[in-house]
Design a protein around this motif. Structure first.
Motif, PDB file in Angstrom:
ATOM      1  N   THR A  38       9.766  29.976  57.197  1.00  0.00           N
ATOM      2  CA  THR A  38       9.873  30.328  55.785  1.00  0.00           C
ATOM      3  C   THR A  38      11.323  30.171  55.338  1.00  0.00           C
ATOM      4  O   THR A  38      12.224  30.724  55.959  1.00  0.00           O
ATOM      5  CB  THR A  38       9.437  31.784  55.554  1.00  0.00           C
ATOM      6  N   PRO A  39      11.580  29.423  54.260  1.00  0.00           N
ATOM      7  CA  PRO A  39      12.960  29.316  53.780  1.00  0.00           C
ATOM      8  C   PRO A  39      13.513  30.682  53.391  1.00  0.00           C
ATOM      9  O   PRO A  39      12.839  31.470  52.718  1.00  0.00           O
ATOM     10  CB  PRO A  39      12.828  28.407  52.551  1.00  0.00           C
ATOM     11  N   LYS A  40      14.718  30.960  53.815  1.00  0.00           N
ATOM     12  CA  LYS A  40      15.438  32.167  53.405  1.00  0.00           C
ATOM     13  C   LYS A  40      16.785  31.720  52.864  1.00  0.00           C
ATOM     14  O   LYS A  40      17.652  31.307  53.627  1.00  0.00           O
ATOM     15  CB  LYS A  40      15.602  33.136  54.581  1.00  0.00           C
ATOM     16  N   ARG A  41      16.936  31.839  51.572  1.00  0.00           N
ATOM     17  CA  ARG A  41      18.121  31.293  50.922  1.00  0.00           C
ATOM     18  C   ARG A  41      19.067  32.407  50.486  1.00  0.00           C
ATOM     19  O   ARG A  41      18.639  33.525  50.212  1.00  0.00           O
ATOM     20  CB  ARG A  41      17.706  30.462  49.707  1.00  0.00           C
ATOM     21  N   PHE A  42      20.339  32.041  50.379  1.00  0.00           N
ATOM     22  CA  PHE A  42      21.351  32.956  49.850  1.00  0.00           C
ATOM     23  C   PHE A  42      22.119  32.211  48.776  1.00  0.00           C
ATOM     24  O   PHE A  42      22.679  31.142  49.021  1.00  0.00           O
ATOM     25  CB  PHE A  42      22.295  33.414  50.951  1.00  0.00           C
ATOM     26  N   ILE A  43      22.124  32.776  47.570  1.00  0.00           N
ATOM     27  CA  ILE A  43      22.782  32.161  46.415  1.00  0.00           C
ATOM     28  C   ILE A  43      23.711  33.202  45.800  1.00  0.00           C
ATOM     29  O   ILE A  43      23.258  34.240  45.325  1.00  0.00           O
ATOM     30  CB  ILE A  43      21.748  31.709  45.366  1.00  0.00           C
ATOM     31  N   LEU A  44      24.999  32.936  45.828  1.00  0.00           N
ATOM     32  CA  LEU A  44      25.996  33.860  45.276  1.00  0.00           C
ATOM     33  C   LEU A  44      26.636  33.211  44.057  1.00  0.00           C
ATOM     34  O   LEU A  44      27.328  32.203  44.167  1.00  0.00           O
ATOM     35  CB  LEU A  44      27.048  34.193  46.327  1.00  0.00           C
ATOM     36  N   CYS A  45      26.380  33.775  42.886  1.00  0.00           N
ATOM     37  CA  CYS A  45      26.956  33.304  41.626  1.00  0.00           C
ATOM     38  C   CYS A  45      27.983  34.335  41.159  1.00  0.00           C
ATOM     39  O   CYS A  45      27.628  35.494  40.914  1.00  0.00           O
ATOM     40  CB  CYS A  45      25.877  33.129  40.565  1.00  0.00           C
ATOM     41  N   THR A  46      29.219  33.930  41.019  1.00  0.00           N
ATOM     42  CA  THR A  46      30.278  34.878  40.668  1.00  0.00           C
ATOM     43  C   THR A  46      30.889  34.546  39.318  1.00  0.00           C
ATOM     44  O   THR A  46      30.942  33.387  38.903  1.00  0.00           O
ATOM     45  CB  THR A  46      31.393  34.881  41.729  1.00  0.00           C
ATOM     46  N   PHE A  47      31.345  35.597  38.624  1.00  0.00           N
ATOM     47  CA  PHE A  47      32.111  35.416  37.393  1.00  0.00           C
ATOM     48  C   PHE A  47      33.372  36.259  37.504  1.00  0.00           C
ATOM     49  O   PHE A  47      33.367  37.331  38.117  1.00  0.00           O
ATOM     50  CB  PHE A  47      31.284  35.789  36.162  1.00  0.00           C
ATOM     51  N   PRO A  48      34.490  35.807  36.954  1.00  0.00           N
ATOM     52  CA  PRO A  48      35.750  36.527  37.109  1.00  0.00           C
ATOM     53  C   PRO A  48      35.969  37.566  36.023  1.00  0.00           C
ATOM     54  O   PRO A  48      35.214  37.670  35.046  1.00  0.00           O
ATOM     55  CB  PRO A  48      36.788  35.412  36.989  1.00  0.00           C
ATOM     56  N   ASN A  49      36.996  38.372  36.196  1.00  0.00           N
ATOM     57  CA  ASN A  49      37.550  39.239  35.142  1.00  0.00           C
ATOM     58  C   ASN A  49      36.718  40.470  34.804  1.00  0.00           C
ATOM     59  O   ASN A  49      37.029  41.199  33.864  1.00  0.00           O
ATOM     60  CB  ASN A  49      37.802  38.449  33.842  1.00  0.00           C
ATOM     61  N   GLY A  50      35.647  40.724  35.559  1.00  0.00           N
ATOM     62  CA  GLY A  50      34.861  41.922  35.309  1.00  0.00           C
ATOM     63  C   GLY A  50      33.935  41.791  34.117  1.00  0.00           C
ATOM     64  O   GLY A  50      33.753  40.717  33.545  1.00  0.00           O
ATOM     65  N   ALA A  51      33.337  42.925  33.725  1.00  0.00           N
ATOM     66  CA  ALA A  51      32.321  42.942  32.664  1.00  0.00           C
ATOM     67  C   ALA A  51      32.728  43.901  31.545  1.00  0.00           C
ATOM     68  O   ALA A  51      33.496  44.834  31.760  1.00  0.00           O
ATOM     69  CB  ALA A  51      30.969  43.359  33.248  1.00  0.00           C
ATOM     70  N   PRO A  52      32.167  43.715  30.347  1.00  0.00           N
ATOM     71  CA  PRO A  52      32.412  44.650  29.245  1.00  0.00           C
ATOM     72  C   PRO A  52      31.602  45.927  29.433  1.00  0.00           C
ATOM     73  O   PRO A  52      30.697  45.985  30.278  1.00  0.00           O
ATOM     74  CB  PRO A  52      31.921  43.858  28.023  1.00  0.00           C
ATOM     75  N   HIS A  53      31.890  46.939  28.632  1.00  0.00           N
ATOM     76  CA  HIS A  53      31.183  48.218  28.771  1.00  0.00           C
ATOM     77  C   HIS A  53      29.680  48.052  28.539  1.00  0.00           C
ATOM     78  O   HIS A  53      28.875  48.842  29.045  1.00  0.00           O
ATOM     79  CB  HIS A  53      31.750  49.250  27.783  1.00  0.00           C
ATOM     80  N   HIS A  54      29.298  46.991  27.810  1.00  0.00           N
ATOM     81  CA  HIS A  54      27.881  46.751  27.517  1.00  0.00           C
ATOM     82  C   HIS A  54      27.048  46.630  28.790  1.00  0.00           C
ATOM     83  O   HIS A  54      25.855  46.940  28.784  1.00  0.00           O
ATOM     84  CB  HIS A  54      27.718  45.456  26.703  1.00  0.00           C
ATOM     85  N   TRP A  55      27.655  46.146  29.863  1.00  0.00           N
ATOM     86  CA  TRP A  55      26.926  45.927  31.119  1.00  0.00           C
ATOM     87  C   TRP A  55      26.227  47.204  31.584  1.00  0.00           C
ATOM     88  O   TRP A  55      25.118  47.168  32.101  1.00  0.00           O
ATOM     89  CB  TRP A  55      27.897  45.412  32.185  1.00  0.00           C
TER      90      TRP A  55
END
Length: 521
Positions: A38-55
């Motif tokens: 069975t395929p077991k995948r790992f996908i890491l998507c990153t964004f810089p600078n943090g998030a706004p309070h809305h998160w």
């Protein structure tokens, strides 16, 4: 008995090996979690600078969990609604106990926190221990994605062990450190960062084995011969689809009608992707195809690169086009099982990119008035209005000043692109589930928000084959009593990938790794 084709079946041509999607004529892949093959995948998507309070506007109180209808998506993540049932938000995790300071206030933040995101190691301290100049030092721990790629065993092996991609075309200053920490989150060894490729053509060539060293050459062909063939084909502007057309026609005679339709649709879609890749790549002056993964060459310098609408000989650079083509390529890589480990940097750390590409509907989600082509400067907006306190109020961190809407709109657009990738993967059937089901996909930033701190990191997890909670939001305890990111990586590696990792990352308190039981089913 009808002879079945191997799951690893490829279309072959001069200098090209092109993986195929799953067909009924292939050997069964096995579709249940834990089943061999069975395929077991790992996908890491990153964004810089943090998030706004809305998160965190819909987050549960410290130590609580919201599930199902009680779990509401915040505005900046509403694009994930179609896959909400396969989504887990994780709040209040920190990533700072690796630091000598034993404090979430890490400086310089952009370089050290990006370095530690996937390793949970203090890269600066490693350099000091060896008496190195930190401005020149390049060293870290082995990253979580590379441990998964290296330790998963032959049943999970693919032609490309791991793929590193990104969208960062306008790097900022590097905090008086090597740019390796701003443009790489994959570390194959303590001295070997794997820089992300932002060039769609280079990624495409790697996926089809057109001379790129990510994949082995075709049988009987050396890597040098593969490169020569790729260069010859590029000079003649010959499509990789044309290169494998004879083998594709032969395959059509050996599969059923349904599979012939799937193969034709796949080749048609791939040809369209190839056209889009070539068009976008042509506007990216200064980008060179990646011939070999590993060493990170020094770029021209900070603040050198492209911004939205910058003119090139091939036309204006369009960031949304660039992002969409990269999504196409990642879907192709994962659907065709060319790789099962991906890191995708949606932007470089401390990005100076100006997000003029954000459309009116995305800006409207956070209440930002639309002005055509108005510039939303990423790093400047992080330093704009917005302040979330360390002090708590009603089971959450107190908002002193709401985040500026430019910062929120950029975060919303980055979420939209990641949600598009998740939805594309969820649309691909695979056994008794989808490609997304058979993946752990993590979307996160290296720091919290405007304050550049290393606690309460914004994290989303999708998929996980029933190992993790879905349609839920888990909040841990406040800073000082918070759990650490190293335990999330430890949990993913052991509970999903079954690697039996005894320890991951550093903890200067001497605390051993422990599973994040609250996120498990």
């Amino acid at each position: 008995m009808k002879r079945r084709l191997s799951r690893r079946a490829l279309l072959r041509g001069a200098g090209v090996c092109l993986a195929l999607p799953w067909l009924e004529s292939f050997e069964p892949r096995g579709a249940r979690a834990g089943e061999a093959g069975t395929p077991k995948r790992f996908i890491l998507c990153t964004f810089p600078n943090g998030a706004p309070h809305h998160w965190w506007e819909t987050a549960p109180a410290f130590g609580k969990t919201l599930k199902g209808a009680d779990f509401k998506l915040p505005r900046v993540l509403e694009h994930f609604a179609p896959v909400k049932s396969k989504m887990l938000m994780i709040s209040r995790l920190g990533n700072y106990t690796w630091s000598k300071e034993q404090s979430p206030y890490i400086e310089p933040s952009h370089s050290r926190l990006t370095a530690a995101l996937s390793t949970c190691v203090d890269a600066d301290e490693l350099g000091r221990a060896q008496g190195q100049d930190l401005g020149e030092w390049v060293g870290n721990g082995v990253s979580v994605d590379q441990l998964i790629a290296q330790e998963s065993g032959p049943l999970q092996a693919t032609r490309i062990a791991s793929l590193q991609t990104g969208l960062g075309v306008k790097p900022g200053f590097f905090d008086e450190r090597s740019y390796a920490y701003n443009q790489a989150i994959s570390w194959k060894s303590p001295r070997e960062p794997l820089k992300r490729s932002v060039n769609p053509k280079a990624v495409f060539d790697a996926l089809v084995n057109a001379g790129a060293a990510y994949a082995a050459p075709v049988p009987g062909q050396t890597a040098a011969q593969a490169r020569i063939e790729a260069e010859r084909r590029a000079a003649a502007e010959k499509s990789v689809i044309d290169a494998v057309l004879a083998d594709a026609n032969s395959l059509m005679t050996r599969v059923g009608a349904d599979d012939r339709r799937i193969v034709q649709q796949y080749l048609d879609a791939l040809r369209e992707t190839e056209k889009n890749v070539t068009r976008v790549q042509a506007t990216m002056t200064g980008c060179s195809p990646v011939r070999e993964p590993g060493a990170v060459p020094e770029p021209p310098g900070p603040l050198v690169g492209l911004n939205e609408n910058d003119s090139t000989e091939a036309g204006e650079y369009r960031h949304d086009d660039h992002a969409n083509v990269m999504i196409d390529l990642l879907v192709m890589a994962l659907q065709c099982d060319v790789t099962r480990v991906v890191t995708h940097m949606l932007d470089d750390s401390r990005s100076e990119f100006e997000y003029r590409c954000i459309p009116e509907d995305v800006r409207a989600k956070v209440g930002l008035d639309y002005r055509a082509e108005s510039s939303l400067h990423f790093h400047a907006s992080q330093h704009g209005p917005g302040n979330i306190d360390r002090a708590t109020e009603d089971g959450r961190y107190r908002i002193i000043e709401e985040s500026n809407l430019d910062f929120a709109a950029i975060n919303c657009w980055l979420g939209q692109k990641t949600a598009q990738l998740a939805q594309r993967l969820d649309a691909i059937r695979e056994g008794d589930g989808t490609v997304l089901d058979h993946s752990v996909m993590v979307y996160m930033s290296e720091m919290r928000t405007h304050d550049h701190d290393a606690y309460d990191l914004p994290i989303v997890l999708l998929g996980g084959d029933g190992v993790f909670l879905n349609d839920a939001h888990v909040a841990y305890d406040p800073v000082g009593s918070d759990r650490q990111l190293r335990d999330l990586w430890f949990t993913i590696m052991n509970q999903y990938h079954g690697l039996g990792i005894a320890s991951f990352g550093d903890d200067r308190r001497g605390e051993p790794n422990a599973l994040l039981e609250e996120i498990l089913r």
